[in-house]
Design a protein around this motif. Structure first.
Motif, PDB file in Angstrom:
ATOM      1  N   VAL A  74       0.798  -1.237   0.000  1.00  0.00           N
ATOM      2  CA  VAL A  74       0.000   0.000   0.000  1.00  0.00           C
ATOM      3  C   VAL A  74       0.824   1.275   0.000  1.00  0.00           C
ATOM      4  N   GLY A  75       2.095   1.200   0.269  1.00  0.00           N
ATOM      5  CA  GLY A  75       2.944   2.385   0.257  1.00  0.00           C
ATOM      6  C   GLY A  75       3.532   2.714  -1.102  1.00  0.00           C
ATOM      7  N   GLU A  76       3.256   1.904  -2.109  1.00  0.00           N
ATOM      8  CA  GLU A  76       3.805   2.152  -3.447  1.00  0.00           C
ATOM      9  C   GLU A  76       3.289   3.484  -4.001  1.00  0.00           C
ATOM     10  N   ALA A  77       4.021   4.023  -4.976  1.00  0.00           N
ATOM     11  CA  ALA A  77       3.757   5.373  -5.491  1.00  0.00           C
ATOM     12  C   ALA A  77       2.451   5.512  -6.257  1.00  0.00           C
ATOM     13  N   THR A  78       2.068   4.499  -7.013  1.00  0.00           N
ATOM     14  CA  THR A  78       0.852   4.606  -7.822  1.00  0.00           C
ATOM     15  C   THR A  78      -0.062   3.422  -7.512  1.00  0.00           C
ATOM     16  N   ARG A  80      -1.411   1.457  -9.660  1.00  0.00           N
ATOM     17  CA  ARG A  80      -0.954   0.320 -10.469  1.00  0.00           C
ATOM     18  C   ARG A  80       0.211  -0.393  -9.772  1.00  0.00           C
ATOM     19  N   ASP A  81       1.141   0.374  -9.224  1.00  0.00           N
ATOM     20  CA  ASP A  81       2.273  -0.227  -8.502  1.00  0.00           C
ATOM     21  C   ASP A  81       1.796  -0.968  -7.253  1.00  0.00           C
ATOM     22  N   VAL A  82       0.803  -0.402  -6.565  1.00  0.00           N
ATOM     23  CA  VAL A  82       0.243  -1.080  -5.390  1.00  0.00           C
ATOM     24  C   VAL A  82      -0.288  -2.449  -5.795  1.00  0.00           C
ATOM     25  N   VAL A  83      -1.112  -2.470  -6.825  1.00  0.00           N
ATOM     26  CA  VAL A  83      -1.738  -3.721  -7.254  1.00  0.00           C
ATOM     27  C   VAL A  83      -0.699  -4.685  -7.811  1.00  0.00           C
ATOM     28  N   ALA A  84       0.249  -4.190  -8.588  1.00  0.00           N
ATOM     29  CA  ALA A  84       1.305  -5.062  -9.124  1.00  0.00           C
ATOM     30  C   ALA A  84       2.117  -5.671  -7.983  1.00  0.00           C
ATOM     31  N   THR A  85       2.411  -4.878  -6.967  1.00  0.00           N
ATOM     32  CA  THR A  85       3.168  -5.396  -5.820  1.00  0.00           C
ATOM     33  C   THR A  85       2.340  -6.409  -5.042  1.00  0.00           C
ATOM     34  N   ILE A  86       1.061  -6.125  -4.851  1.00  0.00           N
ATOM     35  CA  ILE A  86       0.180  -7.090  -4.184  1.00  0.00           C
ATOM     36  C   ILE A  86       0.244  -8.429  -4.917  1.00  0.00           C
ATOM     37  N   ARG A 116     -11.510  -8.299   5.714  1.00  0.00           N
ATOM     38  CA  ARG A 116     -12.143  -6.967   5.618  1.00  0.00           C
ATOM     39  C   ARG A 116     -11.113  -5.853   5.828  1.00  0.00           C
ATOM     40  N   GLU A 117     -10.211  -6.038   6.777  1.00  0.00           N
ATOM     41  CA  GLU A 117      -9.177  -5.028   7.030  1.00  0.00           C
ATOM     42  C   GLU A 117      -8.279  -4.854   5.803  1.00  0.00           C
ATOM     43  N   GLY A 118      -7.904  -5.962   5.170  1.00  0.00           N
ATOM     44  CA  GLY A 118      -7.082  -5.884   3.967  1.00  0.00           C
ATOM     45  C   GLY A 118      -7.799  -5.154   2.848  1.00  0.00           C
ATOM     46  N   LEU A 119      -9.069  -5.482   2.672  1.00  0.00           N
ATOM     47  CA  LEU A 119      -9.856  -4.808   1.640  1.00  0.00           C
ATOM     48  C   LEU A 119      -9.992  -3.321   1.939  1.00  0.00           C
ATOM     49  N   GLN A 120     -10.180  -2.985   3.196  1.00  0.00           N
ATOM     50  CA  GLN A 120     -10.297  -1.574   3.558  1.00  0.00           C
ATOM     51  C   GLN A 120      -8.997  -0.828   3.263  1.00  0.00           C
ATOM     52  N   ALA A 121      -7.859  -1.468   3.519  1.00  0.00           N
ATOM     53  CA  ALA A 121      -6.568  -0.833   3.221  1.00  0.00           C
ATOM     54  C   ALA A 121      -6.413  -0.617   1.715  1.00  0.00           C
ATOM     55  N   ILE A 122      -6.806  -1.594   0.923  1.00  0.00           N
ATOM     56  CA  ILE A 122      -6.739  -1.453  -0.537  1.00  0.00           C
ATOM     57  C   ILE A 122      -7.697  -0.357  -0.992  1.00  0.00           C
ATOM     58  N   ARG A 123      -8.922  -0.390  -0.500  1.00  0.00           N
ATOM     59  CA  ARG A 123      -9.942   0.605  -0.878  1.00  0.00           C
ATOM     60  C   ARG A 123      -9.463   2.016  -0.549  1.00  0.00           C
ATOM     61  N   ALA A 124      -8.930   2.211   0.653  1.00  0.00           N
ATOM     62  CA  ALA A 124      -8.461   3.539   1.070  1.00  0.00           C
ATOM     63  C   ALA A 124      -7.324   4.017   0.166  1.00  0.00           C
ATOM     64  N   THR A 145     -11.476  -2.587  -6.032  1.00  0.00           N
ATOM     65  CA  THR A 145     -11.114  -3.287  -4.793  1.00  0.00           C
ATOM     66  C   THR A 145     -11.579  -4.735  -4.865  1.00  0.00           C
ATOM     67  N   ASP A 146     -12.803  -4.931  -5.317  1.00  0.00           N
ATOM     68  CA  ASP A 146     -13.323  -6.292  -5.472  1.00  0.00           C
ATOM     69  C   ASP A 146     -12.511  -7.080  -6.505  1.00  0.00           C
ATOM     70  N   TYR A 147     -12.084  -6.417  -7.550  1.00  0.00           N
ATOM     71  CA  TYR A 147     -11.261  -7.054  -8.585  1.00  0.00           C
ATOM     72  C   TYR A 147      -9.966  -7.599  -7.965  1.00  0.00           C
ATOM     73  N   VAL A 148      -9.286  -6.762  -7.204  1.00  0.00           N
ATOM     74  CA  VAL A 148      -8.042  -7.197  -6.546  1.00  0.00           C
ATOM     75  C   VAL A 148      -8.341  -8.367  -5.617  1.00  0.00           C
ATOM     76  N   ASP A 149      -9.417  -8.269  -4.857  1.00  0.00           N
ATOM     77  CA  ASP A 149      -9.805  -9.341  -3.932  1.00  0.00           C
ATOM     78  C   ASP A 149     -10.055 -10.657  -4.668  1.00  0.00           C
ATOM     79  N   VAL A 150     -10.802 -10.598  -5.751  1.00  0.00           N
ATOM     80  CA  VAL A 150     -11.133 -11.806  -6.515  1.00  0.00           C
ATOM     81  C   VAL A 150      -9.863 -12.425  -7.100  1.00  0.00           C
ATOM     82  N   VAL A 151      -8.970 -11.599  -7.636  1.00  0.00           N
ATOM     83  CA  VAL A 151      -7.720 -12.138  -8.186  1.00  0.00           C
ATOM     84  C   VAL A 151      -6.894 -12.786  -7.077  1.00  0.00           C
ATOM     85  N   LEU A 152      -6.781 -12.123  -5.928  1.00  0.00           N
ATOM     86  CA  LEU A 152      -6.024 -12.704  -4.808  1.00  0.00           C
ATOM     87  C   LEU A 152      -6.611 -14.037  -4.360  1.00  0.00           C
ATOM     88  N   ARG A 153      -7.933 -14.083  -4.246  1.00  0.00           N
ATOM     89  CA  ARG A 153      -8.580 -15.337  -3.845  1.00  0.00           C
ATOM     90  C   ARG A 153      -8.332 -16.434  -4.880  1.00  0.00           C
TER      91      ARG A 153
END
Length: 189
Positions: A74-78, A80-86, A116-124, A145-153
């Motif tokens: 979550v500390g990444e610059a963009t 896209r970088d956040v999601v790519a790092t996730i 839920r906490e993880g999703l909230q961090a991504i959403r924020a 946010t749901d997209y990231v969650d579904v891919v992670l699952r």
């Protein structure tokens, strides 16, 4: 005079964490735990309390490991970088040979609060990205946010089913290629 412990408590806790990770709380029996930990039931109770207390301690241990994906990103610059790092961390950790495959938090129904906490961090973080112009103004942060969650699952599930890192990495690359572009000049991975 109390007898000294004849086992390594930290190692026993790690073994319990791995067993809960593999089987979940409900499917893990006391016998499963004592066998995996290499201790007797009285030793388990003396060192950890009951099964629920052991589980809570195992979850607390898990939360200190590199296998916890979202905080590393979550500390990444963009956005896209956040999601790519996730996705990068997920692929690395879900396929690691250091612990059971997949994600402990995703796989155990009892850990919904942490999901839920993880999703909230991504959403924020995505809301912030939208405010900063890093996501299009019409971006649907809830859907992203749901997209990231579904891919992670999905990555976790596939890892638990035996998919290797190469397979998961290919899926993650497809998922990140669908990420919406932000303003011009935003750093891309």
């Amino acid at each position: 005079m109390a007898r000294p412990r004849e086992f390594d408590r930290a190692e026993a806790l790690t073994q319990a964490m791995h067993l809960f990770w593999q089987q979940g709380y409900e499917r893990t029996t006391l016998k499963d735990l004592t066998v995996a930990m290499g201790i007797s039931a009285p030793s388990l109770y003396n060192a950890f309390g009951d099964k629920k207390a052991l589980y809570e301690e195992a979850v607390a241990l898990y939360l200190t490991t590199p296998a916890v994906v979202v905080p590393q990103a979550v500390g990444e610059a963009t956005a896209r970088d956040v999601v790519a790092t996730i996705f990068d961390v997920a692929v690395r950790e879900y396929c690691s040979t250091e612990h059971p495959p997949g994600c402990f938090v995703i796989s155990d129904p009892l850990l919904d609060e942490y999901r839920r906490e993880g999703l909230q961090a991504i959403r924020a973080r995505l809301e912030r990205a939208k405010e900063e112009g890093d996501l299009p103004v019409d971006a649907d942060v809830e859907a992203l946010t749901d997209y990231v969650d579904v891919v992670l699952r999905g990555l976790s599930s596939r890892a638990r089913d035996g998919a290797d890192a190469e397979t998961l990495r290919a899926v993650a690359e497809v998922a990140i290629s669908a990420w919406p572009a932000g303003r011009r000049g935003a750093r891309r991975r």
